[in-house]
Design an enzyme around this catalytic site. Structure first.
Site, mmCIF file in Angstrom:
data_model
loop_
_atom_site.group_PDB
_atom_site.id
_atom_site.type_symbol
_atom_site.label_atom_id
_atom_site.label_comp_id
_atom_site.label_asym_id
_atom_site.label_seq_id
_atom_site.Cartn_x
_atom_site.Cartn_y
_atom_site.Cartn_z
ATOM 1 N N HIS A 339 61.617 97.548 26.742
ATOM 2 C CA HIS A 339 61.714 96.101 26.897
ATOM 3 C C HIS A 339 60.377 95.437 27.172
ATOM 4 C CE1 HIS A 339 64.467 92.624 28.185
ATOM 5 N NE2 HIS A 339 64.878 93.023 27.001
ATOM 6 N N LYS A 341 57.011 93.560 26.667
ATOM 7 C CA LYS A 341 56.544 92.607 25.659
ATOM 8 C C LYS A 341 55.102 92.255 26.016
ATOM 9 C CE LYS A 341 61.182 91.080 26.482
ATOM 10 N NZ LYS A 341 61.902 91.720 25.431
ATOM 11 N N ASP A 346 40.755 92.683 22.722
ATOM 12 C CA ASP A 346 39.407 92.454 23.248
ATOM 13 C C ASP A 346 39.056 90.987 23.021
ATOM 14 O OD1 ASP A 346 37.156 92.508 20.732
ATOM 15 O OD2 ASP A 346 39.157 93.314 20.312
ATOM 16 N N HIS A 377 63.880 71.750 23.979
ATOM 17 C CA HIS A 377 64.914 72.662 23.479
ATOM 18 C C HIS A 377 65.830 71.999 22.438
ATOM 19 C CE1 HIS A 377 63.801 75.729 26.357
ATOM 20 N NE2 HIS A 377 63.901 74.859 27.337
ATOM 21 N N GLN A 515 67.867 86.456 32.514
ATOM 22 C CA GLN A 515 68.876 86.593 31.469
ATOM 23 C C GLN A 515 70.206 87.098 32.030
ATOM 24 O OE1 GLN A 515 67.487 89.266 28.459
ATOM 25 N NE2 GLN A 515 69.175 88.852 27.042
ATOM 26 N N HIS A 649 66.226 83.321 28.839
ATOM 27 C CA HIS A 649 65.808 84.704 28.617
ATOM 28 C C HIS A 649 64.702 85.101 29.592
ATOM 29 C CE1 HIS A 649 63.738 88.008 26.308
ATOM 30 N NE2 HIS A 649 64.988 88.363 26.103
ATOM 31 N N LYS A 651 62.390 86.091 32.877
ATOM 32 C CA LYS A 651 62.473 87.059 33.971
ATOM 33 C C LYS A 651 61.437 86.620 35.005
ATOM 34 C CE LYS A 651 63.716 89.273 29.997
ATOM 35 N NZ LYS A 651 65.094 88.889 29.990
ATOM 36 N N ASP A 656 58.297 80.550 47.661
ATOM 37 C CA ASP A 656 57.504 79.678 48.551
ATOM 38 C C ASP A 656 56.231 79.122 47.917
ATOM 39 O OD1 ASP A 656 59.386 80.206 50.485
ATOM 40 O OD2 ASP A 656 58.190 81.724 51.519
#
Length: 668
Positions: A339, A341, A346, A377, A515, A649, A651, A656
């Site tokens: 998973h 991504k 360089d 969206h 997700q 989707h 994560k 704080d």
């Protein structure tokens, strides 16, 4: 799904200890960490003499192959390596396990790993109240078998440290340490707003756009481009419509019309080492060669075949030693993915230095179809512009591009320049060495060519993972002590440890986009056998309970999709929704009980709120070029209401205004 549950019970073994409701009422809260050392055992029985001595027919010298599991009541919290063919095994393994459990007992279960299955030898039981009162329990203890007889002794040490005695810190002791000197760019959506945003102090800033910055980084690479992905689509255009107005160099404008596949081949032809690791989806070759998940893995591999781009399809694997490992391997291949991504390239030298530096992108955005989105969206209005060749709708099967709506996509990503980018590079190189070494070596880094000590800012960044030695080598032996061992496999589970540490350090609020949101199954009202026992939801609930008892304000905001991607009427999605409901129910119950105890009239939702995002457009937003859908179709009903969920989707965890965890790990 029922098959997966049964297979999980087969390969994982059963729980032999059962408790009555009266027993569980005596449970104590263990919140903090258990520091457990499994040292050795002596005088174990030769279980391979059982079952008519069938194992002796396979190997006449075969005796007990033992390992130890630890459980808080019925919830397993650790599993040691397997020690083959010895009645006096030595482990000397240490575990630091975050806990947030109501449990009556800590149980060590000693088991024999056979060729076909695993069997219980016996148990050692420690009551939770003893752990709380004494803090440490250690030494040899009798192993009691099912008949109540002694079958050897286990030598161990357990130290219980309550959460309030553990220093609150955002940095955790992990394989990759926290490093300063970084600069980080944060992204919401693949294409952010081109309009400056006003912040609370009245200042404005123009947010960066992820796909545009990725495009610039790829074009600017001179030595290496490394990509990991759950899905990579070669037809993806990173630059669309008026995005080209944002490009600043002739080289950037020259390649703007190329799709991702064409751009990577161009860079490889220029001499850049382009390496890709893409998850190999097990069902590819079925479902019209697309696979059940539609990740384009075979399509992408075929596109680069014969080019200078080295593209490897990487399955999820578990090393196979016997039939139980084979079952686990099949379960992993069918149920779990790679998973990560990331993009590593360089980049330009610092002023006054001709050595190249490094840039890394890490987060939730895949380089694939449907991910290009903006903060508004759109549902319909972009179908003839930004999304005319990139229509994606995986949550309402049968809706066509000429009807709409598309599935809006919310995601979070980041760009890192500085010392931590080199940790992202190490992650790629170690994974490549494990699963793609047959394709040749990675680019060889030389100090006279790269400046690995370059400082770019004042961000402190720690690279976290969830990965096993089936998928990577752990090249830094000095940091292996931070890894967990599970049945002889080394595991870097620093992501979940960082989540727990951050939640415990929170003082005012927690904000999550994910997700999924399910876990702490051991505390659910039912379905407690589901293999989802991480403590993140329980920790959030307990944090709120602590604040209620202290009379302090606290908020937890959790943003998730209305339902998982796919048809919500199908059984797999209904099960996930049920498990998420169990999680929420458990959390709200804990909070409600605390409010009742302190005599508060507040509602649990004043402290914990779950949010689902949606968008709605008007008739004016629907392009005239779109066709009218058939009145019996789903598209017609959706056109009537002109609204659809925004598929979250991301994560993301924010604590704080001080800490953000951004990545590709779901809370499930």
């Amino acid at each position: 799904m029922p098959f997966l549950k049964k297979l999980g019970r087969l390969v994982g073994g059963g729980d032999s200890t059962e408790y009555s409701p009266e027993d569980l009422c005596d449970a104590r809260i263990l919140r903090g960490q258990l520091e457990i050392s499994i040292l050795d055992a002596r005088d174990l029985p030769d279980t391979d003499n059982m079952l008519f001595g069938l194992n002796k027919l396979i190997d006449s010298k075969d005796v007990t192959d033992s390992y130890v599991t630890a459980h808080l009541d019925t919830c397993r919290i650790l599993m040691t390596s397997v020690k083959d063919n010895t009645l006096n095994p030595v482990w000397n393994e240490k575990y630091i396990i975050p806990v947030c459990h109501y449990a009556q007992s800590l149980i060590f279960r000693i088991r024999d790993k056979d060729h076909l299955a695993s069997y219980d030898i016996g148990e050692v039981l420690i009551r939770s109240d003893q752990l709380v009162e004494e803090g440490e329990v250690s030494g040899y203890r009798d192993i009691i078998n099912r008949k109540g007889r002694v079958d050897g002794q286990l030598n161990f040490s357990v130290v219980y440290r309550p959460a309030d005695q553990i220093p609150k810190d955002y940095e955790i002791d992990a394989y990759f340490p926290m490093r300063g000197g970084n600069h980080v760019t944060l992204y919401s959506c693949a294409r952010n707003s081109p309009v400056p945003v006003m912040i609370s102090n009245g200042d404005t800033y123009k947010p960066a756009s992820c796909y545009l910055d990725m495009y610039r980084a790829l074009v600017g690479a001179r030595k290496l481009i490394y990509i990991t992905g759950w899905s990579v689509w070669t037809k993806l255009h990173l630059v669309r419509e008026d995005d080209v107005d944002e490009l600043t160099t002739e080289e950037e404008r020259e390649h703007a019309d190329k799709n991702l596949g064409e751009l990577l081949i161009t860079k490889a032809q220029e001499g850049v080492k382009v390496l890709m690791m893409i998850w190999s989806e097990i069902t590819t070759g079925s479902f019209n060669n697309q696979g059940m998940m539609g990740t384009h893995d075979q399509e992408t591999y075929d596109f680069f075949r014969g080019s200078a781009v080295q593209c490897c399809l990487i399955p999820r694997e578990i090393g196979k030693g016997d039939l139980t490992d084979l079952a686990n391997h099949q379960l992993a291949a069918a149920s779990y993915t790679h998973h990560q991504k990331s993009i590593i390239v360089d980049s330009d030298p610092l002023q006054g230095d001709d050595r190249r530096t490094l840039t890394a992108f890490v987060g939730g955005l895949d380089l694939t179809d449907g991910r290009y989105d903006t903060p508004d969206h759109p549902l319909y209005k972009s179908l003839t512009t930004y999304h005319k060749d990139d229509f994606y709708q995986n949550s309402c099967p049968g809706v066509a591009p000429n009807h709409g709506p598309r599935q809006p996509w919310q995601d979070i990503h980041s760009k890192i320049v500085g010392p931590t980018a080199w940790d992202v590079l190490t992650n790629f190189a170690d994974r490549w060495s494990k699963q793609a070494r047959q394709q040749g070596p990675v680019y060889q880094i030389h100090p006279d060519e790269f400046n690995s000590d370059a400082q770019f800012g004042d961000w402190k960044v720690q690279f976290l993972r969830s990965i096993t030695n089936d998928s990577t080598i752990f090249s830094n032996q000095m940091r292996e002590y931070t890894l967990t061992v599970k049945k002889s496999r080394k595991i870097d589970e620093s992501i979940v440890k960082a989540y727990i540490s951050a939640i415990r350090a929170a003082e005012k609020y927690i904000y999550i986009e994910n997700q999924y949101f399910l876990g702490s199954a051991y505390a659910w009202s039912e379905d407690t056998q589901i293999n989802c026992h991480h403590i993140v939801p329980a920790e959030i609930a307990q944090k709120i309970v602590d604040k209620i008892y202290a009379g302090e304000e606290f908020r937890a905001y959790i943003v998730i999709p209305l339902h998982p991607e796919g048809d919500p009427a199908t059984m797999p999605l209904q099960e996930i929704l049920a498990w998420q409901r169990r999680t929420m129910e458990m959390m709200y119950k804990e909070i409600a009980q605390a409010l009742q105890i302190v005599g508060s009239s507040s509602n649990p939702a004043d402290y914990l709120v779950f949010l689902c995002l949606a968008n709605r457009e008007t008739e004016a937003d629907i392009p005239e070029e779109l066709d009218e859908p058939d009145q019996s179709s789903k598209a017609f009903k959706l056109r009537e209401y002109k609204r659809f969920m925004i598929y979250v989707h991301s994560k993301l965890l924010i604590v704080d205004d001080s800490l953000a965890i951004i990545g590709s790990a779901n809370i499930n």
